[in-house]
Design an enzyme around this catalytic site. Sequence first.
Site, PDB file in Angstrom:
ATOM      1  N   ASN A 211       0.863  -1.188   0.000  1.00 33.54           N
ATOM      2  CA  ASN A 211       0.000   0.000   0.000  1.00 33.54           C
ATOM      3  C   ASN A 211       0.899   1.237   0.000  1.00 33.54           C
ATOM      4  O   ASN A 211       2.114   1.114   0.162  1.00 33.54           O
ATOM      5  CB  ASN A 211      -0.928  -0.048   1.229  1.00 33.54           C
ATOM      6  CG  ASN A 211      -0.126  -0.102   2.511  1.00 33.54           C
ATOM      7  OD1 ASN A 211       0.617   0.817   2.834  1.00 33.54           O
ATOM      8  ND2 ASN A 211      -0.231  -1.209   3.242  1.00 33.54           N
ATOM      9  N   ASP A 280      -3.683  -6.576   5.116  1.00 33.85           N
ATOM     10  CA  ASP A 280      -4.674  -7.472   5.735  1.00 33.85           C
ATOM     11  C   ASP A 280      -4.691  -8.835   5.054  1.00 33.85           C
ATOM     12  O   ASP A 280      -5.170  -9.806   5.620  1.00 33.85           O
ATOM     13  CB  ASP A 280      -6.074  -6.851   5.632  1.00 33.85           C
ATOM     14  CG  ASP A 280      -6.175  -5.597   6.462  1.00 33.85           C
ATOM     15  OD1 ASP A 280      -5.775  -5.634   7.634  1.00 33.85           O
ATOM     16  OD2 ASP A 280      -6.628  -4.560   5.927  1.00 33.85           O
ATOM     17  N   LYS A 342     -10.572  -4.130  18.833  1.00 32.63           N
ATOM     18  CA  LYS A 342      -9.168  -4.418  19.138  1.00 32.63           C
ATOM     19  C   LYS A 342      -8.792  -4.044  20.574  1.00 32.63           C
ATOM     20  O   LYS A 342      -7.623  -4.079  20.932  1.00 32.63           O
ATOM     21  CB  LYS A 342      -8.258  -3.707  18.128  1.00 32.63           C
ATOM     22  CG  LYS A 342      -8.573  -4.126  16.684  1.00 32.63           C
ATOM     23  CD  LYS A 342      -7.548  -3.657  15.679  1.00 32.63           C
ATOM     24  CE  LYS A 342      -8.062  -3.944  14.261  1.00 32.63           C
ATOM     25  NZ  LYS A 342      -7.007  -4.098  13.277  1.00 32.63           N
TER      26      LYS A 342
HETATM   27  N1  CTP Z   1      -3.284  -3.691  12.047  1.00 33.56           N
HETATM   28  C1  CTP Z   1      -2.563  -4.705  12.630  1.00 33.56           C
HETATM   29  N2  CTP Z   1      -2.437  -5.921  11.995  1.00 33.56           N
HETATM   30  C2  CTP Z   1      -3.019  -6.136  10.814  1.00 33.56           C
HETATM   31  C3  CTP Z   1      -3.765  -5.097  10.205  1.00 33.56           C
HETATM   32  C4  CTP Z   1      -3.875  -3.883  10.857  1.00 33.56           C
HETATM   33  O1  CTP Z   1      -2.027  -4.512  13.721  1.00 33.56           O
HETATM   34  N3  CTP Z   1      -2.871  -7.297  10.216  1.00 33.56           N
HETATM   35  C5  CTP Z   1      -3.409  -2.403  12.761  1.00 33.56           C
HETATM   36  C6  CTP Z   1      -2.902  -1.203  12.002  1.00 33.56           C
HETATM   37  O2  CTP Z   1      -1.548  -0.935  12.279  1.00 33.56           O
HETATM   38  C7  CTP Z   1      -3.806  -0.085  12.482  1.00 33.56           C
HETATM   39  C8  CTP Z   1      -5.117  -0.794  12.728  1.00 33.56           C
HETATM   40  O3  CTP Z   1      -4.778  -2.162  12.963  1.00 33.56           O
HETATM   41  O4  CTP Z   1      -3.356   0.470  13.697  1.00 33.56           O
HETATM   42  C9  CTP Z   1      -6.012  -0.721  11.540  1.00 33.56           C
HETATM   43  O5  CTP Z   1      -7.087  -1.570  11.722  1.00 33.56           O
HETATM   44  P1  CTP Z   1      -7.723  -2.435  10.526  1.00 33.56           P
HETATM   45  O6  CTP Z   1      -9.011  -2.954  11.027  1.00 33.56           O
HETATM   46  O7  CTP Z   1      -6.795  -3.446  10.025  1.00 33.56           O
HETATM   47  O8  CTP Z   1      -7.912  -1.352   9.477  1.00 33.56           O
HETATM   48  P2  CTP Z   1      -7.917  -1.575   7.952  1.00 33.56           P
HETATM   49  O9  CTP Z   1      -6.739  -2.353   7.490  1.00 33.56           O
HETATM   50  O10 CTP Z   1      -8.067  -0.221   7.361  1.00 33.56           O
HETATM   51  O11 CTP Z   1      -9.211  -2.467   7.854  1.00 33.56           O
HETATM   52  P3  CTP Z   1     -10.422  -2.374   6.854  1.00 33.56           P
HETATM   53  O12 CTP Z   1      -9.811  -2.665   5.531  1.00 33.56           O
HETATM   54  O13 CTP Z   1     -11.346  -3.420   7.344  1.00 33.56           O
HETATM   55  O14 CTP Z   1     -10.957  -0.994   6.994  1.00 33.56           O
END
Ligand code: CTP
Length: 400
Positions: A211, A280, A342
């Site tokens: 990203n 993700d 979380k």
């Molecule tokens: N995060 C994490 N581990 C992951 C993904 C995200 O620790 N595998 C953390 C990121 O660092 C951030 C937060 O979680 O602090 C973001 O939450 P998340 O729900 O993952 O947000 P998005 O990736 O934007 O999810 P979505 O696509 O569902 O909006």
Amino acid sequence: MSDPLKDKSIVLGVCGGIAAYKAADFLRVLVKAGARTRVIMTEAAQAFVGVATFEALSGESVWTDMFGGQDGAPFRHIAWAEEADAVVIAPATANTIGKMAHGIADDPLTTFILAVRAPILVCPSMNTNMYENPIVQENITRLERPGITVLRPEAGSLACGREGPGRLPDVGTIAEEVRSLLCPNDLAGEQILVTAGPTHEPVDPARFISNPSSGKMGHLIARVARRRGAEVVLITGPTALPDPLGVRGIRVKTAQEMFDAVIGAAEKATITIMAAAVADWRPANPLEHKIKKEEMAECLPLERTADILKTLGENKKSQILVGFAAETRDLQQNASAKLNAKNLDLIVGNLIGQADSGFGSDTNQVSLFYRDGRNEALPLMEKSALADVLFDRILEMKQK
Ligand code: CTP
């Protein structure tokens, strides 16, 4: 808070060493950061660099002569000392260090130093043999007391042809030390874990899923935490940014590597801030050889990465956990849902997709969402200023 050097009055003392020419460069950094600067040169320094150079750069007359006819001469050492927010001696020679260590005041610089109440940063720079001389080392140790910080020289090739410790650190490093002297030490005792940047999830040796995160926000959070006295570990995905000064940097590539590094460091952390844009999803079966484009579609089944922050939230004890939520719509709803899911204390929500906010920009416009349901919309600000606000709020939370 903007650059801590802005509008601060900094006095630069220059001694007679070959690195005196670097002091001119350092002065430029201070001026560029918006500091008001004044320079005091020892007699020996003037044999290496001209007074005119420092006068041109600081825009003020340089103090060289104890009893010279410049304005306010008799009390100049007192007036300059009272006005200074910080003092830097770079390069500091063995001679000036020795005089300072024994309270000798026989030139403008050492006389001024005795009257200073502001923090002083001493940057020794000299030949390795001189630096390692036990008397010089003893004098340096004598100097290290509340109010005086010694920035040890770097090892490398010296002007005299020798290799070893004695080189004046890079001007950016010296400036960062001054910033930290000017900041409150209100995060002293905190162990702060910060993540930054994107992760790379390999498809094959030539491709990855990622990203646009630049890592700037996380790096600035780490930098500001260190400036305010914390011990900081920064776990960063692939970025072009160097590790901030004084921060323990751990470089990772994938979400799994970040997971392992974070879990390994989280135990000790009193505050964890997950600013990384962790992928993700990752390719379920990364390939050893490059796939041909025609085969790509069948080769891309994805699987979820482990959620690092959620894992930390599930095991949370007394530490503060902060997350980031990058959204394109329904900021409050989405950010609050992530905060609850979380088990976070605070989540920083930002609407991405605007030129001056989010990925890659130097500024950010965010809203903070708290565990008790409160939220706070912050104005557009520099990412370093946002890092300061974040720590102000975390400290308020810790005091409750
Ligand atoms: N995060 C994490 N581990 C992951 C993904 C995200 O620790 N595998 C953390 C990121 O660092 C951030 C937060 O979680 O602090 C973001 O939450 P998340 O729900 O993952 O947000 P998005 O990736 O934007 O999810 P979505 O696509 O569902 O909006």
